[in-house]
Motif scaffolding. Structure first.
Motif, mmCIF file in Angstrom:
data_model
loop_
_atom_site.group_PDB
_atom_site.id
_atom_site.type_symbol
_atom_site.label_atom_id
_atom_site.label_comp_id
_atom_site.label_asym_id
_atom_site.label_seq_id
_atom_site.Cartn_x
_atom_site.Cartn_y
_atom_site.Cartn_z
ATOM 1 N N MET A 383 -6.168 -11.573 -20.952
ATOM 2 C CA MET A 383 -7.621 -11.588 -20.959
ATOM 3 C C MET A 383 -8.169 -11.753 -22.376
ATOM 4 O O MET A 383 -9.234 -12.360 -22.566
ATOM 5 C CB MET A 383 -8.166 -10.315 -20.310
ATOM 6 C CG MET A 383 -9.657 -10.326 -20.064
ATOM 7 S SD MET A 383 -10.272 -11.726 -19.092
ATOM 8 C CE MET A 383 -9.810 -11.219 -17.433
ATOM 9 N N LYS A 385 -7.136 -13.738 -24.509
ATOM 10 C CA LYS A 385 -7.145 -15.176 -24.791
ATOM 11 C C LYS A 385 -8.351 -15.888 -24.179
ATOM 12 O O LYS A 385 -8.587 -17.063 -24.473
ATOM 13 C CB LYS A 385 -5.855 -15.808 -24.269
ATOM 14 C CG LYS A 385 -4.599 -15.329 -25.000
ATOM 15 C CD LYS A 385 -3.341 -15.924 -24.382
ATOM 16 C CE LYS A 385 -2.091 -15.416 -25.098
ATOM 17 N NZ LYS A 385 -0.843 -15.936 -24.471
ATOM 18 N N ARG A 386 -9.127 -15.173 -23.349
ATOM 19 C CA ARG A 386 -10.254 -15.795 -22.655
ATOM 20 C C ARG A 386 -11.617 -15.319 -23.185
ATOM 21 O O ARG A 386 -12.639 -15.542 -22.547
ATOM 22 C CB ARG A 386 -10.147 -15.507 -21.151
ATOM 23 C CG ARG A 386 -8.834 -15.985 -20.531
ATOM 24 C CD ARG A 386 -8.826 -15.794 -19.027
ATOM 25 N NE ARG A 386 -9.834 -16.621 -18.372
ATOM 26 C CZ ARG A 386 -10.084 -16.592 -17.067
ATOM 27 N NH1 ARG A 386 -9.383 -15.777 -16.278
ATOM 28 N NH2 ARG A 386 -11.021 -17.355 -16.547
ATOM 29 N N GLU A 389 -14.781 -17.448 -23.175
ATOM 30 C CA GLU A 389 -15.415 -17.793 -21.907
ATOM 31 C C GLU A 389 -16.601 -16.885 -21.576
ATOM 32 O O GLU A 389 -17.455 -17.256 -20.763
ATOM 33 C CB GLU A 389 -14.404 -17.717 -20.758
ATOM 34 C CG GLU A 389 -13.254 -18.714 -20.872
ATOM 35 C CD GLU A 389 -12.284 -18.579 -19.715
ATOM 36 O OE1 GLU A 389 -12.738 -18.267 -18.593
ATOM 37 O OE2 GLU A 389 -11.062 -18.767 -19.931
ATOM 38 N N MET A 499 -14.658 -14.542 -13.215
ATOM 39 C CA MET A 499 -13.926 -15.490 -14.057
ATOM 40 C C MET A 499 -12.660 -16.016 -13.380
ATOM 41 O O MET A 499 -11.913 -16.795 -13.970
ATOM 42 C CB MET A 499 -13.560 -14.824 -15.386
ATOM 43 C CG MET A 499 -14.748 -14.506 -16.272
ATOM 44 S SD MET A 499 -14.287 -13.471 -17.685
ATOM 45 C CE MET A 499 -13.075 -14.517 -18.496
#
Length: 620
Positions: A383, A385-386, A389, A499
């Motif tokens: 998470m 790495k996101r 977003e 997500m």
């Protein structure tokens, strides 16, 4: 924290963090480029002075938050709070004076940031003084549990919080810090004498904890007294952390010898005296579970609803809202269970069956616990790495999260998971604690949502963003707004689903809904116990039947609500409020709406009352 837990406060580093550098912390409503910024309203100095005066009464809050010892006269690391009746009276007087001191401060409408911070500081002190007329219990203006009616319980109090902080939070990186740590251990007899006096004074005021909570507290005290001195968790932590700091070997040996002596001659006798007091109190413990049975209990519960739930709703209205949310979430779970051909029995029974399936459990062994912790670390890293977003780029944290097991000595009464934020000076990372006392209570499909709540995008993300608020007054950097923080944690669980985190994990999505159901049930059970006169057994049975969560966790949860009236309301009340604000902002802005910008508005100024969040989000 799931629970709270955050113990779990919004923290910050010294000035110059990423938000201070970009100016994004100040406001998400930019002034025209040509506008000359007005001079800032001078609120930091008076608010910092107020914080310093308050922290002089709560040195343990200063230590927990990593506030430099020198800032508070060089003594905070060497002593416990004064828990005696006189100490509590002085602390409450200081809170009342702080509210009087802040009242005359004014900022003009041109300095929006100062106005926001002044309003936040006023709310901190309003919450702290809201129930001051109720003489028993302990008020903590900087803690998520607010005004607790009982100083010593199975889940919190100086007998738990102080040793935990000494093991994990208090500095041990220099000879001076080690000396202060041992001095604190030496101070236990005087401090715990004050604790015992306070327990007795509260009983004289008519407040006696439920017998169940007293009985659950005794094993916690016994754990501190058990085992050889050189293997005591405090001594092991001292040894391990001095070694990690690479302190001189001779100094380490002498310090450990001093600490063992202090443990044997002072700390353990202090715990023995407290245990004797609590054991003597047990026969007089109340049979009633709820705060309603205590003097002015209805008044204290109403104050906690306002402070911890950040809600004007009555207990009756919250109870009805909880029942409504239970019905809505249950319908969603029914649909998912039907897709798996699980249609027989209650939702709780079906979820219980899934949780007991060996395919969904980790082994009840050291190896199984290690595997579980590694699985959770994998979820957190994925998470992280996101971030881009769901966050504006300037807010993306860089601090990694530690995942650790709740210490065995305190796991019996601890919640299933909780988060401890990083220190103000950056020397201690954020830590996500998981309770592994009962491996049957931590089914694999429940771990993703727990990790998103406590870690990313939940409490860890929230706290790390606050690290950039170094220019904010100290009072705000150590503040706690339970519904804001726990509401964000629950909102983060839903955000992960939005997500697509569960796209290929339908069982994980069931786990998410089960946890949301759990938080809806909290509205029902907390108000049921404290306002509608439910028994402990009634609360356990309802929660067990509706959620299907393991009985060991349900029992610990209900007893937690008994010890912390109103705290468990903040999760669902906060989440629902954030979702409502987001929906209204979407309607107001139309195509201009950005989820990333909304999250920047919610998180970019640190913890605050939800009325202020709404004002920021809906202000043009």
């Amino acid at each position: 924290m799931d629970n709270g837990a955050t113990r779990r406060e919004m923290l910050a580093l010294a000035a110059g963090g990423p938000l201070a550098a970009t100016g994004l912390a100040a406001t998400w409503h930019s002034a025209p480029a040509s506008a000359k910024p007005p001079p800032p309203c001078p609120i930091r100095a008076p608010l910092d002075a107020i914080a310093d005066r308050l922290l002089a009464h709560t040195p343990e809050t200063a230590v927990y938050n990593g506030i430099p010892d020198a800032q508070l006269g060089g003594q905070s690391a060497r002593r416990l709070d004064d828990y005696s009746p006189a100490g509590e009276t002085a602390w409450r007087a200081a809170l009342a004076q702080a509210e009087r001191d802040i009242a005359p401060i004014r900022c003009g409408p041109e300095d929006k940031l100062a106005q926001l911070r002044l309003a936040t500081a006023s709310a901190i002190l309003a919450n702290a003084n809201r129930s001051a007329a109720v003489p028993y219990g302990r008020i903590n203006a900087f803690n998520f549990s607010g005004h607790v009616p009982y100083l010593v319980t199975q889940i919190a109090g100086p007998h738990i919080d102080t040793p935990n902080a000494m093991q994990a939070q208090q500095a041990l990186s220099s000879p001076q810090a080690v000396d202060a740590w041992i001095a604190k251990l030496d101070s236990f007899p005087a401090a715990f004498k004050g604790v015992i006096e306070k327990v007795r004074a509260d009983e004289a005021a008519g407040s006696v904890p439920p017998a169940t909570l007293i009985a659950r507290t005794l094993p916690v005290l016994d754990a501190f007294l058990a085992g050889p001195e050189d293997a005591h968790p405090l001594i092991v932590a001292l040894r391990t952390r001095m070694d990690a700091a690479r302190l001189d070997a001779h100094l380490r040996a002498k310090a450990e010898e001093r600490a063992i002596t202090a443990l044997r001659k002072r700390a353990r006798p202090a715990f023995e005296a407290l245990r004797k007091q609590m054991a003597a109190l047990l026969p007089r413990g109340r049979a009633e579970a709820g705060l309603w049975a205590q003097p002015d209990g209805d008044s204290l519960y109403a104050a906690n609803i306002r402070a911890l739930g950040d809600s004007p709703l009555s207990a009756e209205e919250i109870h009805a809202l909880g029942l409504s949310e239970v019905a809505r979430i249950s319908a969603e779970m029914e649909a998912l269970l039907a897709r798996r051909d699980l249609t027989q029995g209650s939702i709780g029974a079906r979820m219980d069956a899934l949780a007991r399936d060996p395919a969904n459990l980790f082994a009840d062994s050291d190896e199984g616990r290690a595997e579980l912790l590694e699985y959770v670390r994998t979820l957190v890293r994925a998470m992280e790495k996101r971030y881009d977003e769901f966050l504006p780029s300037a807010l993306i944290p860089h601090q990694q999260l530690e995942v650790r097991r709740v210490p065995v000595a305190t796991e019996e009464g601890a919640p299933g998971g909780f988060y401890d934020g990083p220190s103000l000076d950056g020397s201690r990372p954020g830590t996500y604690w998981i309770n592994l006392r009962d491996m049957n209570a931590v089914a694999r499909f429940r771990l993703p949502t727990l990790s998103y709540h406590e870690g990313v995008p939940g409490h860890h993300t929230q706290s790390c963003i606050a690290l950039g608020l170094g220019e904010a007054p100290l009072l705000l950097r150590i503040a706690s707004f339970n519904a804001y923080q726990e509401g964000w944690g629950l909102y983060a669980e839903r955000l992960a689903a939005e997500m697509g985190a569960y796209k290929d994990d339908p069982l994980g999505d069931l786990g998410r809904l089960q946890d949301e159901l759990f938080r809806a049930v909290r509205l029902v059970v907390d108000t049921g116990i404290h306002a509608k006169r439910w028994s402990r057994e009634q609360g356990v049975q309802y929660m067990r039947d509706v959620t299907g969560v393991a009985e060991s966790r349900v029992v610990a949860e209900v007893e937690r609500y008994m010890a912390w009236p109103g705290q468990a309301l903040g999760y669902k009340l906060g989440q629902l409020r954030l979702l409502d604000i987001r929906e209204r902002m979407m309607k107001a802005k139309g195509k201009r709406f950005s989820r990333r910008a909304f999250h920047g508005l919610v998180l970019g100024n640190g913890a605050m009352p939800l009325d202020l969040v709404e004002g920021e989000a809906l202000r043009d």
